[in-house]
Write a protein that holds these residues in place. Structure first.
Motif, PDB file in Angstrom:
ATOM      1  N   ILE A  18       0.739  -1.272  -0.108  1.00  0.00           N
ATOM      2  CA  ILE A  18       0.074  -0.138  -0.027  1.00  0.00           C
ATOM      3  C   ILE A  18       0.888   1.296   0.039  1.00  0.00           C
ATOM      4  CG2 ILE A  18      -1.778   1.079   1.272  1.00  0.00           C
ATOM      5  CD1 ILE A  18      -2.936  -1.306   2.097  1.00  0.00           C
ATOM      6  N   ALA A  19       1.946   1.360   0.735  1.00  0.00           N
ATOM      7  CA  ALA A  19       2.763   2.223   0.838  1.00  0.00           C
ATOM      8  C   ALA A  19       3.530   2.697  -0.351  1.00  0.00           C
ATOM      9  CB  ALA A  19       4.091   2.135   2.034  1.00  0.00           C
ATOM     10  N   GLU A  20       3.729   1.810  -1.337  1.00  0.00           N
ATOM     11  CA  GLU A  20       4.395   1.853  -2.644  1.00  0.00           C
ATOM     12  C   GLU A  20       3.415   2.274  -3.655  1.00  0.00           C
ATOM     13  OE1 GLU A  20       7.224  -1.256  -3.047  1.00  0.00           O
ATOM     14  OE2 GLU A  20       8.640  -0.563  -1.693  1.00  0.00           O
ATOM     15  N   ASN A  43      -7.056  -3.465   8.336  1.00  0.00           N
ATOM     16  CA  ASN A  43      -7.853  -3.328   9.390  1.00  0.00           C
ATOM     17  C   ASN A  43      -7.227  -3.942  10.608  1.00  0.00           C
ATOM     18  OD1 ASN A  43      -9.696  -1.505   8.495  1.00  0.00           O
ATOM     19  ND2 ASN A  43     -11.087  -3.007   7.633  1.00  0.00           N
ATOM     20  N   LYS A  44      -6.758  -5.081  10.245  1.00  0.00           N
ATOM     21  CA  LYS A  44      -6.085  -6.064  11.328  1.00  0.00           C
ATOM     22  C   LYS A  44      -4.586  -5.400  11.685  1.00  0.00           C
ATOM     23  CE  LYS A  44      -7.800 -10.610  10.073  1.00  0.00           C
ATOM     24  NZ  LYS A  44      -7.528 -12.094   9.593  1.00  0.00           N
ATOM     25  N   LEU A  45      -4.124  -4.738  10.889  1.00  0.00           N
ATOM     26  CA  LEU A  45      -2.626  -4.154  11.201  1.00  0.00           C
ATOM     27  C   LEU A  45      -3.077  -2.802  12.054  1.00  0.00           C
ATOM     28  CD1 LEU A  45      -0.916  -4.342   7.760  1.00  0.00           C
ATOM     29  CD2 LEU A  45      -0.200  -5.180  10.098  1.00  0.00           C
ATOM     30  N   ARG A  46      -4.078  -2.338  11.588  1.00  0.00           N
ATOM     31  CA  ARG A  46      -4.672  -1.009  12.121  1.00  0.00           C
ATOM     32  C   ARG A  46      -4.967  -1.254  13.901  1.00  0.00           C
ATOM     33  NH1 ARG A  46      -8.042   1.699   7.393  1.00  0.00           N
ATOM     34  NH2 ARG A  46      -6.507   3.220   6.807  1.00  0.00           N
ATOM     35  N   ALA A  47      -5.497  -2.202  13.885  1.00  0.00           N
ATOM     36  CA  ALA A  47      -6.022  -2.719  15.187  1.00  0.00           C
ATOM     37  C   ALA A  47      -4.722  -3.141  16.305  1.00  0.00           C
ATOM     38  CB  ALA A  47      -7.024  -3.805  15.277  1.00  0.00           C
ATOM     39  N   ASP A  50      -2.437  -0.151  16.742  1.00  0.00           N
ATOM     40  CA  ASP A  50      -3.075   0.921  17.142  1.00  0.00           C
ATOM     41  C   ASP A  50      -2.734   2.107  16.399  1.00  0.00           C
ATOM     42  OD1 ASP A  50      -4.924   2.297  18.943  1.00  0.00           O
ATOM     43  OD2 ASP A  50      -3.415   2.788  20.400  1.00  0.00           O
ATOM     44  N   ASP A  51      -2.680   2.210  15.202  1.00  0.00           N
ATOM     45  CA  ASP A  51      -2.387   3.312  14.372  1.00  0.00           C
ATOM     46  C   ASP A  51      -3.256   3.369  12.904  1.00  0.00           C
ATOM     47  OD1 ASP A  51      -0.108   5.567  14.032  1.00  0.00           O
ATOM     48  OD2 ASP A  51      -0.291   4.675  12.313  1.00  0.00           O
ATOM     49  N   PRO A  52      -3.736   4.428  12.470  1.00  0.00           N
ATOM     50  CA  PRO A  52      -4.298   4.371  11.175  1.00  0.00           C
ATOM     51  C   PRO A  52      -3.414   3.708   9.887  1.00  0.00           C
ATOM     52  CG  PRO A  52      -3.962   6.461  11.895  1.00  0.00           C
ATOM     53  CD  PRO A  52      -3.574   5.698  13.056  1.00  0.00           C
ATOM     54  N   LEU A  53      -2.092   4.306  10.102  1.00  0.00           N
ATOM     55  CA  LEU A  53      -1.142   3.595   9.207  1.00  0.00           C
ATOM     56  C   LEU A  53      -1.151   4.442   7.892  1.00  0.00           C
ATOM     57  CD1 LEU A  53      -1.075  -0.254   9.575  1.00  0.00           C
ATOM     58  CD2 LEU A  53       0.576   1.311  10.553  1.00  0.00           C
ATOM     59  N   PHE A  54      -2.492   4.572   7.122  1.00  0.00           N
ATOM     60  CA  PHE A  54      -2.518   5.127   5.962  1.00  0.00           C
ATOM     61  C   PHE A  54      -3.664   6.168   5.925  1.00  0.00           C
ATOM     62  CE2 PHE A  54      -0.402   1.343   4.864  1.00  0.00           C
ATOM     63  CZ  PHE A  54       0.891   1.655   4.303  1.00  0.00           C
ATOM     64  N   ILE A  55      -3.599   7.406   5.440  1.00  0.00           N
ATOM     65  CA  ILE A  55      -4.679   8.402   5.558  1.00  0.00           C
ATOM     66  C   ILE A  55      -4.991   8.787   3.927  1.00  0.00           C
ATOM     67  CG2 ILE A  55      -5.474  10.859   6.406  1.00  0.00           C
ATOM     68  CD1 ILE A  55      -4.907   8.692   8.413  1.00  0.00           C
ATOM     69  N   ARG A  56      -5.951   8.725   3.713  1.00  0.00           N
ATOM     70  CA  ARG A  56      -6.519   9.198   2.305  1.00  0.00           C
ATOM     71  C   ARG A  56      -6.028  10.552   2.130  1.00  0.00           C
ATOM     72  NH1 ARG A  56      -9.589   5.621  -0.254  1.00  0.00           N
ATOM     73  NH2 ARG A  56     -10.592   4.114   0.973  1.00  0.00           N
ATOM     74  N   SER A  57      -5.287  10.884   0.824  1.00  0.00           N
ATOM     75  CA  SER A  57      -4.939  12.319   0.464  1.00  0.00           C
ATOM     76  C   SER A  57      -4.957  12.439  -0.823  1.00  0.00           C
ATOM     77  CB  SER A  57      -3.384  12.513   1.035  1.00  0.00           C
ATOM     78  OG  SER A  57      -2.489  11.559   0.022  1.00  0.00           O
ATOM     79  N   SER A  58      -4.730  13.654  -1.332  1.00  0.00           N
ATOM     80  CA  SER A  58      -5.005  13.965  -2.700  1.00  0.00           C
ATOM     81  C   SER A  58      -3.907  13.198  -3.420  1.00  0.00           C
ATOM     82  CB  SER A  58      -4.762  15.365  -3.008  1.00  0.00           C
ATOM     83  OG  SER A  58      -3.585  15.883  -2.608  1.00  0.00           O
ATOM     84  N   HIS A  59      -2.965  12.519  -2.972  1.00  0.00           N
ATOM     85  CA  HIS A  59      -1.957  11.827  -3.683  1.00  0.00           C
ATOM     86  C   HIS A  59      -2.123  10.166  -3.238  1.00  0.00           C
ATOM     87  CE1 HIS A  59       0.206  15.207  -5.149  1.00  0.00           C
ATOM     88  NE2 HIS A  59      -0.053  15.792  -3.902  1.00  0.00           N
ATOM     89  N   THR A  64       1.415   7.031   7.323  1.00  0.00           N
ATOM     90  CA  THR A  64       1.630   7.593   8.770  1.00  0.00           C
ATOM     91  C   THR A  64       3.216   7.504   8.992  1.00  0.00           C
ATOM     92  OG1 THR A  64       1.015   5.804  10.105  1.00  0.00           O
ATOM     93  CG2 THR A  64      -0.781   7.326   9.495  1.00  0.00           C
ATOM     94  N   PRO A  65       3.722   8.061  10.055  1.00  0.00           N
ATOM     95  CA  PRO A  65       4.980   7.936  10.641  1.00  0.00           C
ATOM     96  C   PRO A  65       5.071   6.487  11.160  1.00  0.00           C
ATOM     97  CG  PRO A  65       4.300  10.033  11.498  1.00  0.00           C
ATOM     98  CD  PRO A  65       3.166   9.503  10.682  1.00  0.00           C
ATOM     99  N   ARG A  66       4.237   5.965  11.483  1.00  0.00           N
ATOM    100  CA  ARG A  66       4.469   4.397  11.920  1.00  0.00           C
ATOM    101  C   ARG A  66       4.509   3.547  10.855  1.00  0.00           C
ATOM    102  NH1 ARG A  66       2.770   1.844  16.750  1.00  0.00           N
ATOM    103  NH2 ARG A  66       4.061  -0.093  16.831  1.00  0.00           N
ATOM    104  N   ALA A  67       3.602   3.741   9.861  1.00  0.00           N
ATOM    105  CA  ALA A  67       3.817   2.898   8.627  1.00  0.00           C
ATOM    106  C   ALA A  67       5.148   3.224   7.853  1.00  0.00           C
ATOM    107  CB  ALA A  67       2.859   3.348   7.618  1.00  0.00           C
ATOM    108  N   LEU A  68       5.690   4.277   7.752  1.00  0.00           N
ATOM    109  CA  LEU A  68       6.913   4.515   7.120  1.00  0.00           C
ATOM    110  C   LEU A  68       8.187   3.939   8.016  1.00  0.00           C
ATOM    111  CD1 LEU A  68       6.521   8.421   6.573  1.00  0.00           C
ATOM    112  CD2 LEU A  68       6.770   6.593   4.673  1.00  0.00           C
TER     113      LEU A  68
END
Length: 302
Positions: A18-20, A43-47, A50-59, A64-68
């Motif tokens: 997802i990050a790439e 959703n399992k990863l987020r739970a 305890d971090d959203p990991l990815f936020i919808r954006s224009s790109h 998130t920093p945790r995902a990075l």
């Protein structure tokens, strides 16, 4: 957050994909998963973290920093699996520094090592060879542990289902006499065989058992003058005495080249026996093991 021991490491490739790709749908295509399956994994990863990991954006999906923070170690783990595990079957003899260990008797060394070493010097110049002679039980354990690559020769004990075997060639026996011995002809008579003094080799190798068991079956008792565990002294002893010895045919041919002795057929038909290479099923698809087995087949199968 769940305990680290409960974390599902199989979900980590989802973070990287997802990050790439910056898209759940494209990540699903890359992973070969359905989009709902990727969403469930996310959703399992987020739970778990305890971090959203990815936020919808224009790109697209922005990490998130945790995902990075997860990306570098995840990429390293996946790269190591691809390069060291999945690509492990690719074996390059030209560059290998591998040491191949063979379980061989001393007659096995005489039969196999000269041609094998000559081949390796050309095709695997940085490879090395180690030869060991061990009791049958230790050979089985060594093959299973990967301490021995192949047991090559006559090893009738290696019949368990965890071992593979492949016939290389069939062997027979021949007797040897001093080249000037008064007994002539192509085959020694049973009368002379019983009268003459014999040298007997009782080595670690099992091939001699074939001949000894045949004599016992026919209740043939020789006049044994010398009993020795060593093969290498035999050609010089036979060349300087009137003794007779019976050895595997390839050994007899080699001895006849280095000492003043000649070959003579024994007085009875001796069953032939197969020389084989044996390996543990754990290493059946190991690249190096597959290659060295193919070399032995190329050099000796017939």
């Amino acid at each position: 957050m769940s305990e680290a021991s409960e974390f599902d490491l199989n979900l980590l490739p989802v973070v990287l994909a997802i990050a790439e790709e910056r898209s759940v749908s494209r990540a699903a295509e890359r992973l070969g998963w359905s989009q709902p399956k990727v969403s469930i994994a996310l959703n399992k990863l987020r739970a778990a973290l305890d971090d959203p990991l990815f936020i919808r954006s224009s790109h697209g999906m922005a990490p998130t920093p945790r995902a990075l923070a997860l990306m570098a170690p995840t990429r390293e783990i996946l790269d190591r699996i691809r390069n060291e595990v999945l690509a492990g079957a690719a074996f390059d003899p030209a560059t290998t520094t591998r040491r191949f260990t063979f379980a061989l008797s001393d007659i096995g060394e005489m039969t196999f090592l000269p041609k094998l070493l000559a081949y390796l010097q050309t095709h695997a110049p940085s490879a090395t060879v180690r030869s060991v002679t061990l009791p049958p039980g230790d050979i089985a354990a060594g093959l299973e542990a990967g301490e021995i690559d192949l047991a090559v020769g006559y090893f009738p004990d290696l019949k368990a289902r965890n071992f593979f075997q492949q016939r290389l060639f069939t062997h027979s026996f021949i007797s040897l006499l001093n080249a000037k011995h008064p007994i002539r002809g192509k085959r020694i008579s049973m009368e002379d065989f019983l009268r003459i003094g014999h040298a007997v080799i009782s080595a670690e190798g099992r091939s001699q058992e074939v001949f000894e068991q045949l004599l016992a079956k026919h209740r043939i008792e020789r006049r044994i003058v010398l009993s020795t565990p060593h093969f290498m002294s035999i050609p010089f002893i036979i060349a300087s005495t009137d003794l007779l010895v019976t050895v595997p045919y390839a050994v007899g041919e080699s001895f006849a080249k280095i000492a003043n002795i000649r070959l003579i057929e024994p007085p009875l038909e001796i069953p032939q026996f197969d020389l084989k290479q044996h390996w543990h099923r754990k290493f059946h698809k190991d690249g190096a093991n597959v290659w060295i087995r193919s070399v032995l087949v190329k050099l000796f199968a017939g």
